[in-house]
Motif scaffolding. Structure first.
Motif, PDB file in Angstrom:
ATOM      1  N   ASP A  99      25.529  35.773  39.948  1.00  0.00           N
ATOM      2  CA  ASP A  99      25.598  34.399  40.207  1.00  0.00           C
ATOM      3  C   ASP A  99      26.581  33.675  39.006  1.00  0.00           C
ATOM      4  OD1 ASP A  99      23.770  34.413  42.395  1.00  0.00           O
ATOM      5  OD2 ASP A  99      22.120  34.038  40.906  1.00  0.00           O
ATOM      6  N   LEU A 100      26.839  34.248  38.088  1.00  0.00           N
ATOM      7  CA  LEU A 100      27.512  33.649  37.085  1.00  0.00           C
ATOM      8  C   LEU A 100      28.871  34.551  36.863  1.00  0.00           C
ATOM      9  CD1 LEU A 100      25.302  32.489  34.272  1.00  0.00           C
ATOM     10  CD2 LEU A 100      26.714  31.036  35.904  1.00  0.00           C
ATOM     11  N   ALA A 101      29.343  35.227  37.866  1.00  0.00           N
ATOM     12  CA  ALA A 101      30.292  36.163  38.047  1.00  0.00           C
ATOM     13  C   ALA A 101      31.977  35.514  37.193  1.00  0.00           C
ATOM     14  CB  ALA A 101      30.803  37.013  39.294  1.00  0.00           C
ATOM     15  N   PHE A 102      31.971  34.306  37.744  1.00  0.00           N
ATOM     16  CA  PHE A 102      33.222  33.341  37.588  1.00  0.00           C
ATOM     17  C   PHE A 102      33.307  32.901  35.998  1.00  0.00           C
ATOM     18  CE2 PHE A 102      29.854  30.298  38.816  1.00  0.00           C
ATOM     19  CZ  PHE A 102      29.915  29.489  37.753  1.00  0.00           C
ATOM     20  N   ALA A 103      31.857  32.991  35.449  1.00  0.00           N
ATOM     21  CA  ALA A 103      31.708  32.335  34.083  1.00  0.00           C
ATOM     22  C   ALA A 103      31.871  33.182  32.868  1.00  0.00           C
ATOM     23  CB  ALA A 103      30.492  31.635  34.074  1.00  0.00           C
ATOM     24  N   LEU A 104      32.474  32.446  31.691  1.00  0.00           N
ATOM     25  CA  LEU A 104      32.610  33.099  30.398  1.00  0.00           C
ATOM     26  C   LEU A 104      31.012  32.943  29.869  1.00  0.00           C
ATOM     27  CD1 LEU A 104      35.824  31.632  29.433  1.00  0.00           C
ATOM     28  CD2 LEU A 104      35.637  33.962  30.020  1.00  0.00           C
ATOM     29  N   GLU A 105      31.002  33.909  28.915  1.00  0.00           N
ATOM     30  CA  GLU A 105      29.846  34.029  28.128  1.00  0.00           C
ATOM     31  C   GLU A 105      30.411  33.358  27.051  1.00  0.00           C
ATOM     32  OE1 GLU A 105      27.714  37.561  27.616  1.00  0.00           O
ATOM     33  OE2 GLU A 105      28.118  38.273  29.274  1.00  0.00           O
ATOM     34  N   VAL A 106      29.573  32.279  26.443  1.00  0.00           N
ATOM     35  CA  VAL A 106      30.003  31.677  25.216  1.00  0.00           C
ATOM     36  C   VAL A 106      28.761  31.610  24.126  1.00  0.00           C
ATOM     37  CG1 VAL A 106      31.632  30.294  26.422  1.00  0.00           C
ATOM     38  CG2 VAL A 106      29.194  29.513  26.035  1.00  0.00           C
ATOM     39  N   GLU A 107      29.138  31.578  23.012  1.00  0.00           N
ATOM     40  CA  GLU A 107      27.948  31.577  21.789  1.00  0.00           C
ATOM     41  C   GLU A 107      28.393  29.989  21.227  1.00  0.00           C
ATOM     42  OE1 GLU A 107      28.289  34.956  19.537  1.00  0.00           O
ATOM     43  OE2 GLU A 107      28.045  36.095  20.820  1.00  0.00           O
ATOM     44  N   LYS A 108      27.216  29.810  20.002  1.00  0.00           N
ATOM     45  CA  LYS A 108      27.309  28.495  19.406  1.00  0.00           C
ATOM     46  C   LYS A 108      28.743  28.778  18.157  1.00  0.00           C
ATOM     47  CE  LYS A 108      22.572  27.462  19.258  1.00  0.00           C
ATOM     48  NZ  LYS A 108      21.459  27.484  18.327  1.00  0.00           N
ATOM     49  N   TYR A 122      41.642  28.388  39.249  1.00  0.00           N
ATOM     50  CA  TYR A 122      42.159  29.268  39.936  1.00  0.00           C
ATOM     51  C   TYR A 122      41.510  30.033  41.059  1.00  0.00           C
ATOM     52  CZ  TYR A 122      43.909  34.163  40.472  1.00  0.00           C
ATOM     53  OH  TYR A 122      44.332  35.450  41.158  1.00  0.00           O
ATOM     54  N   LEU A 123      40.354  30.386  40.621  1.00  0.00           N
ATOM     55  CA  LEU A 123      39.367  31.153  41.573  1.00  0.00           C
ATOM     56  C   LEU A 123      39.122  30.307  42.743  1.00  0.00           C
ATOM     57  CD1 LEU A 123      36.885  32.495  38.909  1.00  0.00           C
ATOM     58  CD2 LEU A 123      38.557  33.732  40.230  1.00  0.00           C
ATOM     59  N   LEU A 124      38.939  28.976  42.468  1.00  0.00           N
ATOM     60  CA  LEU A 124      38.821  28.022  43.796  1.00  0.00           C
ATOM     61  C   LEU A 124      39.749  27.549  44.700  1.00  0.00           C
ATOM     62  CD1 LEU A 124      35.594  25.797  42.669  1.00  0.00           C
ATOM     63  CD2 LEU A 124      35.803  27.571  44.331  1.00  0.00           C
ATOM     64  N   PHE A 125      40.846  27.230  43.762  1.00  0.00           N
ATOM     65  CA  PHE A 125      42.164  26.319  44.568  1.00  0.00           C
ATOM     66  C   PHE A 125      43.224  27.086  44.399  1.00  0.00           C
ATOM     67  CE2 PHE A 125      38.863  23.273  42.942  1.00  0.00           C
ATOM     68  CZ  PHE A 125      38.189  23.144  44.254  1.00  0.00           C
ATOM     69  N   THR A 126      43.516  28.016  43.460  1.00  0.00           N
ATOM     70  CA  THR A 126      45.012  28.400  43.299  1.00  0.00           C
ATOM     71  C   THR A 126      45.203  29.824  43.939  1.00  0.00           C
ATOM     72  OG1 THR A 126      45.081  27.212  41.316  1.00  0.00           O
ATOM     73  CG2 THR A 126      46.792  29.032  41.574  1.00  0.00           C
ATOM     74  N   GLN A 158      38.241  38.981  37.981  1.00  0.00           N
ATOM     75  CA  GLN A 158      37.947  38.159  36.581  1.00  0.00           C
ATOM     76  C   GLN A 158      38.982  38.329  35.631  1.00  0.00           C
ATOM     77  OE1 GLN A 158      34.352  40.127  35.220  1.00  0.00           O
ATOM     78  NE2 GLN A 158      33.116  38.617  36.059  1.00  0.00           N
ATOM     79  N   GLU A 159      39.791  39.495  35.631  1.00  0.00           N
ATOM     80  CA  GLU A 159      40.809  39.585  34.679  1.00  0.00           C
ATOM     81  C   GLU A 159      41.951  38.734  35.085  1.00  0.00           C
ATOM     82  OE1 GLU A 159      41.040  43.862  34.666  1.00  0.00           O
ATOM     83  OE2 GLU A 159      39.862  44.089  32.964  1.00  0.00           O
ATOM     84  N   GLN A 160      42.373  38.803  36.546  1.00  0.00           N
ATOM     85  CA  GLN A 160      43.334  38.043  37.219  1.00  0.00           C
ATOM     86  C   GLN A 160      43.059  36.552  37.007  1.00  0.00           C
ATOM     87  OE1 GLN A 160      43.095  39.575  40.913  1.00  0.00           O
ATOM     88  NE2 GLN A 160      44.827  41.144  40.947  1.00  0.00           N
ATOM     89  N   GLY A 161      41.898  36.078  36.947  1.00  0.00           N
ATOM     90  CA  GLY A 161      41.753  34.527  36.731  1.00  0.00           C
ATOM     91  C   GLY A 161      41.683  34.172  35.163  1.00  0.00           C
ATOM     92  N   ALA A 166      56.176  35.542  34.590  1.00  0.00           N
ATOM     93  CA  ALA A 166      56.344  36.634  33.668  1.00  0.00           C
ATOM     94  C   ALA A 166      55.475  36.447  32.341  1.00  0.00           C
ATOM     95  CB  ALA A 166      57.687  36.662  32.874  1.00  0.00           C
ATOM     96  N   THR A 167      54.958  35.250  32.297  1.00  0.00           N
ATOM     97  CA  THR A 167      53.730  35.053  31.034  1.00  0.00           C
ATOM     98  C   THR A 167      52.505  35.508  31.457  1.00  0.00           C
ATOM     99  OG1 THR A 167      54.889  33.071  30.637  1.00  0.00           O
ATOM    100  CG2 THR A 167      52.713  33.027  29.741  1.00  0.00           C
ATOM    101  N   GLU A 168      52.131  35.232  33.049  1.00  0.00           N
ATOM    102  CA  GLU A 168      51.012  35.977  33.356  1.00  0.00           C
ATOM    103  C   GLU A 168      50.787  37.179  33.464  1.00  0.00           C
ATOM    104  OE1 GLU A 168      48.455  35.372  37.690  1.00  0.00           O
ATOM    105  OE2 GLU A 168      49.798  33.746  37.278  1.00  0.00           O
ATOM    106  N   ARG A 169      52.013  37.813  33.835  1.00  0.00           N
ATOM    107  CA  ARG A 169      52.079  39.232  33.935  1.00  0.00           C
ATOM    108  C   ARG A 169      51.918  39.867  32.628  1.00  0.00           C
ATOM    109  NH1 ARG A 169      56.356  38.502  37.282  1.00  0.00           N
ATOM    110  NH2 ARG A 169      57.821  38.978  35.897  1.00  0.00           N
ATOM    111  N   PHE A 170      52.587  39.368  31.675  1.00  0.00           N
ATOM    112  CA  PHE A 170      52.586  39.815  30.243  1.00  0.00           C
ATOM    113  C   PHE A 170      51.096  39.556  29.674  1.00  0.00           C
ATOM    114  CE2 PHE A 170      52.825  39.214  25.506  1.00  0.00           C
ATOM    115  CZ  PHE A 170      53.554  40.259  25.157  1.00  0.00           C
ATOM    116  N   ILE A 171      50.411  38.657  29.874  1.00  0.00           N
ATOM    117  CA  ILE A 171      48.980  38.249  29.239  1.00  0.00           C
ATOM    118  C   ILE A 171      48.208  39.398  30.156  1.00  0.00           C
ATOM    119  CG2 ILE A 171      47.085  36.736  29.515  1.00  0.00           C
ATOM    120  CD1 ILE A 171      49.155  34.432  28.912  1.00  0.00           C
ATOM    121  N   TYR A 172      48.427  39.590  31.468  1.00  0.00           N
ATOM    122  CA  TYR A 172      47.422  40.488  32.117  1.00  0.00           C
ATOM    123  C   TYR A 172      47.602  42.026  31.635  1.00  0.00           C
ATOM    124  CZ  TYR A 172      45.066  43.109  35.866  1.00  0.00           C
ATOM    125  OH  TYR A 172      44.344  43.785  36.563  1.00  0.00           O
TER     126      TYR A 172
END
Length: 458
Positions: A132-141, A158-162, A181-184, A238-244
């Motif tokens: 249910d939270l596959a799209f979401a990042l885990e965050v801490e305080k 990205y996941l919804l519209f791009t 997730q990694e692509q997003g 190229a930026t997206e490929r490099f980061i991936y």
């Protein structure tokens, strides 16, 4: 039958215990070695005889602590593994002392302060795929949380519209794989950096094995910034490929991933542009708070709009001393809403302008009483068709550790206040609605919000 000497038995048991612990440590050293993670985080001993990590001491005192000088390796579960490092053959160019000093000054206002422990351990990691939270990042305080939630908005974009070939509905967000997730994440980080670089160039910071600069009386080292290599990319793809290809440097435990992204954001924006973006109200990007650091609005606006505007109003306004203050100049893809219980509508400088309230896509980073969250709709036409705004659904992700699925909210902008049940507010005389509802009402005044069975929170 001879009874063994009690002292001898004790010594044999001690030896077995020591041997077992050494074997256990060796096993974990091998695991860390395979992942390129160091195990030489140090500890300082406090007066009670307990060991406290240098990072934790920095968080409490705000004073940089020495690393690796005659201290035992920390066995604390809070220890931060060393970040993933890249080979010198990867290209790029090393950071200089002048660049590192300017970077620190842009963040803290001086080059002596270093990031607190909560920042150093923060990185980008998702909840489980196909959940249910596959799209979401885990965050801490901590201060890094607002950056993670701002990036979360771009991930949802990205996941919804791009992304191509996918239906933009709520169920598609929950059905994404680890690779998606990694692509997003790669697409979101690249898009933010590219916008900060004025769609001309993005700069990505990664950690190398060598140390390029050393501490000086005016610059405190942290064994991290001094090993940065900078990579300049001239195309968004190229930026997206490099980061991936180097995503582990942002999503791996111990990667300092959020700090690396913030460094990349500043270098992509450039110090020259950053100086022009800021005004007299904001001379640097972070502010001290309770032993750590919080992001100023300029950081969030840089993520949302590409420009480090220190304020949330439209355009330019005069401050109390007639100084010119900088606001938001253009609509962005992801918007921003905020509500504080102590805020007054008379404070014009704190009112969010239409540029952020009405983004190009129905996604908002929300600041509700200082807590970041993300609000979004799956209807791309929500903000371009006035009829769609009569009655619509929103989803809220707060990042709270107990939240196991997005909250489904139904918003009705055409109901009337006299049609609502009066008894719902009788126990809360000074606050008629939840903070989430008040934040939504800064965009849609007099809207009624149905929580669809969820108990209102935040």
């Amino acid at each position: 039958m001879q009874v063994p000497d009690q002292g001898q038995c004790s010594r044999e048991l001690d030896l077995e215990e020591i041997t077992r612990k050494i074997s256990f440590l060796d096993k974990w050293r091998q695991i860390f070695s395979c992942h390129g993670l160091g195990t030489n985080n140090t500890t300082l001993q406090n007066h009670g005889g307990n060991h406290t990590s240098a990072d934790e001491t920095e968080e409490r005192t705000g004073i940089p602590q020495p690393k690796g000088h005659g201290h035992l390796p920390s066995s604390s579960p809070c220890s931060i593994p060393k970040p993933s490092i890249i080979s010198l053959k990867s290209g790029g160019f090393p950071i200089s002392l002048a660049m590192a000093t300017k970077l620190r000054q842009s963040l803290f206002g001086n080059a002596i302060h270093v990031f607190s422990y909560d920042w150093k351990k923060a990185y980008f990691r998702f909840h489980d795929p196909f959940s249910d939270l596959a799209f979401a990042l885990e965050v801490e305080k901590g201060g890094a949380r607002s950056i993670q939630m701002a990036v979360q908005g771009s991930i949802i974009k990205y996941l919804l519209f791009t992304r191509k070939g996918k239906d933009c509905n709520f169920h598609s967000l929950c059905a994404i794989s680890k690779r998606e997730q990694e692509q997003g994440l790669a697409a979101a980080l690249a898009g933010i950096l590219w916008a900060a670089g004025a769609a001309e160039k993005a700069t990505v910071c990664l950690v190398a094995g060598d140390t390029y600069i050393t501490s000086t009386p005016d610059y405190s080292g942290d064994d991290f910034t001094e090993r940065l290599q900078l990579f300049e990319l001239l195309e968004k793809e190229a930026t997206e490929r490099f980061i991936y290809d180097h995503l582990q440097c942002f999503k791996g435990e111990g990667s300092h991933g959020v700090i690396l992204f913030l460094y990349s954001l500043i270098f992509s924006r450039t110090f020259e542009r950053l100086q022009k973006d800021l005004d007299a109200s904001t001379t640097h990007l972070l502010q001290p708070s309770a032993g750590g650091f919080l992001c100023r609005q300029a950081v969030l606006n840089m993520i949302l709009t590409g420009r480090a505007s220190p304020n949330v109003f439209n355009g330019y306004q005069k401050g109390k001393s007639q100084e010119i203050l900088h606001g938001v100049l253009t609509r962005s893809d992801v918007g921003y809403l905020q509500w504080y219980k102590d805020a007054t509508e008379d404070d014009r400088l704190s009112q969010v302008g239409s540029m952020l309230k009405t983004p190009k896509l129905p996604i908002w980073l929300c600041n509700i009483n200082g807590k970041p969250s993300v609000l979004f709709s799956t209807n791309r036409q929500l903000l371009s068709d006035w009829k769609a705004e009569h009655h619509f659904d929103l989803y809220l992700y707060s990042g709270h550790p107990l939240q196991n699925k997005p909250v489904h909210l139904t918003v009705d902008t055409h109901s009337h206040h006299w049609e609502r049940n009066q008894h719902e507010d009788e126990h809360v005389p000074r606050r008629r609605f939840s903070p989430v509802e008040m934040a939504i009402r800064t965009k849609w005044r007099e809207a009624t919000i149905n929580w669809n069975g969820t108990v209102p929170f935040l």
